[in-house]
Design a protein around this motif. Structure first.
Motif, mmCIF file in Angstrom:
data_model
loop_
_atom_site.group_PDB
_atom_site.id
_atom_site.type_symbol
_atom_site.label_atom_id
_atom_site.label_comp_id
_atom_site.label_asym_id
_atom_site.label_seq_id
_atom_site.Cartn_x
_atom_site.Cartn_y
_atom_site.Cartn_z
ATOM 1 N N LEU A 129 0.801 -1.207 0.000
ATOM 2 C CA LEU A 129 0.000 0.000 0.000
ATOM 3 C C LEU A 129 0.840 1.266 0.000
ATOM 4 N N GLY A 130 2.171 1.122 -0.005
ATOM 5 C CA GLY A 130 3.005 2.294 -0.232
ATOM 6 C C GLY A 130 3.002 2.685 -1.698
ATOM 7 N N GLY A 131 2.477 1.789 -2.552
ATOM 8 C CA GLY A 131 2.401 2.064 -3.977
ATOM 9 C C GLY A 131 3.652 1.639 -4.720
ATOM 10 N N SER A 132 3.544 1.556 -6.041
ATOM 11 C CA SER A 132 4.689 1.254 -6.888
ATOM 12 C C SER A 132 5.468 2.542 -7.162
ATOM 13 N N PRO A 133 6.760 2.432 -7.509
ATOM 14 C CA PRO A 133 7.572 3.637 -7.746
ATOM 15 C C PRO A 133 6.999 4.509 -8.853
ATOM 16 N N LEU A 134 7.121 5.814 -8.682
ATOM 17 C CA LEU A 134 6.654 6.785 -9.671
ATOM 18 C C LEU A 134 7.853 7.516 -10.275
ATOM 19 N N ASP A 135 7.776 7.771 -11.566
ATOM 20 C CA ASP A 135 8.812 8.525 -12.264
ATOM 21 C C ASP A 135 8.402 9.999 -12.280
ATOM 22 N N PRO A 136 9.200 10.886 -11.690
ATOM 23 C CA PRO A 136 8.803 12.298 -11.630
ATOM 24 C C PRO A 136 8.679 12.968 -12.990
ATOM 25 N N ARG A 137 9.226 12.337 -14.031
ATOM 26 C CA ARG A 137 9.111 12.918 -15.379
ATOM 27 C C ARG A 137 7.748 12.672 -16.007
ATOM 28 N N LEU A 138 7.003 11.682 -15.508
ATOM 29 C CA LEU A 138 5.754 11.274 -16.151
ATOM 30 C C LEU A 138 4.570 12.051 -15.585
ATOM 31 N N THR A 139 4.423 13.273 -16.034
ATOM 32 C CA THR A 139 3.336 14.149 -15.597
ATOM 33 C C THR A 139 2.525 14.594 -16.808
ATOM 34 N N PHE A 140 1.410 15.267 -16.539
ATOM 35 C CA PHE A 140 0.617 15.796 -17.651
ATOM 36 C C PHE A 140 1.390 16.856 -18.431
ATOM 37 N N ALA A 141 2.252 17.602 -17.744
ATOM 38 C CA ALA A 141 3.014 18.661 -18.413
ATOM 39 C C ALA A 141 3.936 18.097 -19.488
ATOM 40 N N SER A 142 4.451 16.891 -19.284
ATOM 41 C CA SER A 142 5.380 16.298 -20.250
ATOM 42 C C SER A 142 4.699 15.365 -21.240
ATOM 43 N N PHE A 143 3.379 15.187 -21.119
ATOM 44 C CA PHE A 143 2.657 14.287 -22.022
ATOM 45 C C PHE A 143 2.301 15.040 -23.304
ATOM 46 N N VAL A 144 2.664 14.483 -24.446
ATOM 47 C CA VAL A 144 2.401 15.121 -25.739
ATOM 48 C C VAL A 144 1.094 14.571 -26.306
ATOM 49 N N VAL A 145 0.145 15.460 -26.546
ATOM 50 C CA VAL A 145 -1.188 15.060 -26.996
ATOM 51 C C VAL A 145 -1.256 15.075 -28.519
ATOM 52 N N GLY A 146 -1.861 14.023 -29.078
ATOM 53 C CA GLY A 146 -2.062 13.928 -30.519
ATOM 54 C C GLY A 146 -3.386 13.256 -30.805
ATOM 55 N N ARG A 147 -3.655 13.048 -32.080
ATOM 56 C CA ARG A 147 -4.947 12.490 -32.486
ATOM 57 C C ARG A 147 -5.217 11.133 -31.850
ATOM 58 N N SER A 148 -4.173 10.312 -31.696
ATOM 59 C CA SER A 148 -4.371 8.939 -31.227
ATOM 60 C C SER A 148 -4.611 8.829 -29.725
ATOM 61 N N ALA A 290 -15.481 -3.804 -18.738
ATOM 62 C CA ALA A 290 -16.101 -3.337 -19.984
ATOM 63 C C ALA A 290 -17.258 -2.386 -19.716
ATOM 64 N N GLY A 291 -17.779 -2.389 -18.480
ATOM 65 C CA GLY A 291 -18.912 -1.532 -18.142
ATOM 66 C C GLY A 291 -18.537 -0.085 -17.914
ATOM 67 N N GLY A 292 -17.239 0.212 -17.854
ATOM 68 C CA GLY A 292 -16.807 1.594 -17.682
ATOM 69 C C GLY A 292 -16.501 2.241 -19.019
ATOM 70 N N LEU A 293 -15.583 3.195 -19.011
ATOM 71 C CA LEU A 293 -15.146 3.833 -20.247
ATOM 72 C C LEU A 293 -13.871 3.138 -20.712
ATOM 73 N N VAL A 294 -13.949 2.447 -21.840
ATOM 74 C CA VAL A 294 -12.796 1.743 -22.409
ATOM 75 C C VAL A 294 -12.239 2.589 -23.551
ATOM 76 N N VAL A 295 -10.986 3.004 -23.423
ATOM 77 C CA VAL A 295 -10.364 3.895 -24.408
ATOM 78 C C VAL A 295 -9.098 3.249 -24.943
ATOM 79 N N GLU A 296 -8.979 3.231 -26.263
ATOM 80 C CA GLU A 296 -7.757 2.715 -26.884
ATOM 81 C C GLU A 296 -6.854 3.877 -27.286
ATOM 82 N N MET A 297 -5.585 3.763 -26.960
ATOM 83 C CA MET A 297 -4.591 4.720 -27.439
ATOM 84 C C MET A 297 -3.955 4.121 -28.691
ATOM 85 N N GLY A 298 -4.161 4.751 -29.810
ATOM 86 C CA GLY A 298 -3.694 4.192 -31.075
ATOM 87 C C GLY A 298 -2.208 4.409 -31.295
ATOM 88 N N SER A 299 -1.740 3.958 -32.445
ATOM 89 C CA SER A 299 -0.328 4.113 -32.791
ATOM 90 C C SER A 299 -0.004 5.589 -32.990
#
Length: 476
Positions: A129-148, A290-299
């Motif tokens: 319950l301490g959780g798995s390790p987190l990478d400080p680089r993986l934030t919304f600020a560093s996420f690049v958004v595209g069509r997929s 499957a009863g929730g929101l299922v979203v695929e991230m494409g290539s």
């Protein structure tokens, strides 16, 4: 790591991929990195203890053999577990002991010794319950958004910006995609953003960490406390769900999932395939997912790949102000490295290392030389059983429900057998899974259909042409 070592490692990975097959390689070896080569030993690392133990148990000899094909003098593989962030030790934490497993080789051949030395402390009570390790680089600020990935990003932001007591819009949020397309980045971004506000308890766990925690709780007779603690989480984030194994562990996961959703708590899950394709999971779990929101991230499209490359160059410049990658090199990389985001990041890291260590500017010629092993042939289209059923039904002028029904008329039996044959030859699904997708049929029925069509195709040119035409339609 020298260029020679990097080239050898690329060839070893190629041998390993050929030996175990693409599916197994992607599941178990895609995240294995080379740390270095010294004398008769090779140092490799993987991100989780689960991967380390699985590779030790099932693939130790193969990894060594692939290295010995390149370097006959190698007699040992040292496999370590790496973590993205090393937390500061507390008085309650003790370092995990090094584990060594020796595999004896036949006919007096050298043994392979796989050592695991955890790079982060492990709680003495084995508390997941301490959780798995987190990478400080993986934030919304560093996420690049595209069509997929626009929808997946928007849904993840919606979850992260929620407040305790707010109604949950979609639950669970289930994100699936292939390797290196950004699933883990989004899940860790949700965790970082959710915990920064301080209002909600957001817990990020890999499926391996969840299993480890539950089994440890059973052994220490603290399972009830483990369950109660999980049910007190406001947002539970589970990564790599495809690795969840064991009936009791899956049952506990299902109970936890139901309890959190029924209590209005948010659940976010990522896997490498949609819920319906997770054959190892119980039907109840697949149904709830499957009863929730299922979203695929494409290539990744070329425009998005270029955006990722520019983002990684900008991040590198924070620590290396003189590092510069010309536009023609970025355009070349975005056109030719098409597999996943990790390969793009690896390309920038190579250019940075070469530029700094050799004190040379980045040029197109240098880029072509340094990243040649990252340029892979285009992967074939991922074909789904539903696509096969739809195309076959259209070809033979029957309905999809006819293919799934118990009808035994000639105009339905042949198309059904062709569809089963294509499902076996064009997908990685097992015979029992194919039977389940065709109206709950037994795997022996599928096997009979496959053998029947194989025999007919060999002697019936007309049917052979029909089957080839269907394959082309599905692969276009």
């Amino acid at each position: 790591m020298t260029n020679t070592e990097q080239d050898r490692w690329s060839r070893v990975k190629g041998r390993l991929r050929t030996t175990v097959g693409e599916d197994v390689y992607t599941s178990w070896f895609a995240r294995m990195d080379l740390e270095g080569v010294q004398d008769e030993s090779v140092r490799l690392s993987v991100p989780t203890r689960f991967l380390k133990s699985w590779i030790q148990a099932h693939y130790a000899d193969r990894v060594l053999s692939c290295w010995q094909a390149e370097m006959p003098e190698v007699h040992r593989i040292d496999l370590t577990v790496r973590t993205a962030v090393r937390p500061s030790p507390t008085p309650k934490e003790i370092p995990a002991p090094a584990e060594t497993r020796r595999v004896e080789r036949p006919e007096g051949r050298p043994s392979v010794e796989l050592r695991s030395t955890a790079t982060a402390p492990v709680s003495a009570s084995h508390d997941a319950l301490g959780g798995s390790p987190l990478d400080p680089r993986l934030t919304f600020a560093s996420f690049v958004v595209g069509r997929s990935n626009t929808l997946a990003h928007a849904a993840a932001r919606q979850v992260a910006e929620g407040r305790r007591g707010d109604p949950v819009m979609f639950n669970p949020l289930y994100i699936h995609a292939g390797v290196g397309l950004g699933k883990t980045h989004l899940l860790q971004a949700v965790t970082w953003a959710g915990n920064s506000g301080g209002e909600r308890k957001v817990l990020y766990l890999t499926a391996e960490k969840f299993m480890y925690g539950f089994v440890a709780a059973l052994k220490t007779q603290t399972a009830l406390a483990f369950k109660e603690a999980l049910r007190g989480i406001d947002v539970l984030v589970i990564d790599d769900l495809q690795f969840l194994q064991g009936k009791s562990t899956q049952a506990e996961f299902c109970h936890t999932l139901n309890a959190l959703i029924d209590a209005g708590r948010q659940v976010v899950i990522a896997a490498d395939r949609p819920p319906s394709d997770l054959e190892s999971l119980d039907d109840r779990v697949r149904s709830r997912l499957a009863g929730g929101l299922v979203v695929e991230m494409g290539s990744l499209g070329e425009e998005l790949r270029l955006g990722i490359l520019k983002s990684r160059v900008a991040a590198a410049r924070v620590h290396h102000a003189s590092f510069d990658v010309p536009d023609e090199v970025l355009d070349y990389l975005s056109r030719t490295i098409t597999h996943n985001g990790r390969d793009l990041e690896g390309a920038i890291n190579r250019l940075l290392a070469h530029s700094k260590l050799n004190n040379q500017p980045v040029t197109l010629e240098m880029a072509e030389r340094e990243v040649r092993d990252l340029i892979r042939p285009q992967e074939p289209k991922r074909i789904k059983i539903e696509d096969i059923q739809r195309v076959v039904a259209r070809q033979y002028n029957v309905s999809r429900s006819d293919l799934l029904s118990s009808r035994r008329t000639a105009n339905v039996v042949r198309p059904r057998q062709v569809a089963m044959y294509l499902a076996k030859t064009l997908t990685l699904r097992s015979l029992p899974e194919i039977g389940r997708r065709f109206g709950g049929r037994d795997h022996t029925t599928v096997l009979h259909a496959v053998r029947k069509i194989e025999a007919l195709v060999a002697k019936d040119n007309s049917l052979s042409e029909e089957v080839e035409s269907l394959k082309r339609q599905l692969q276009e």
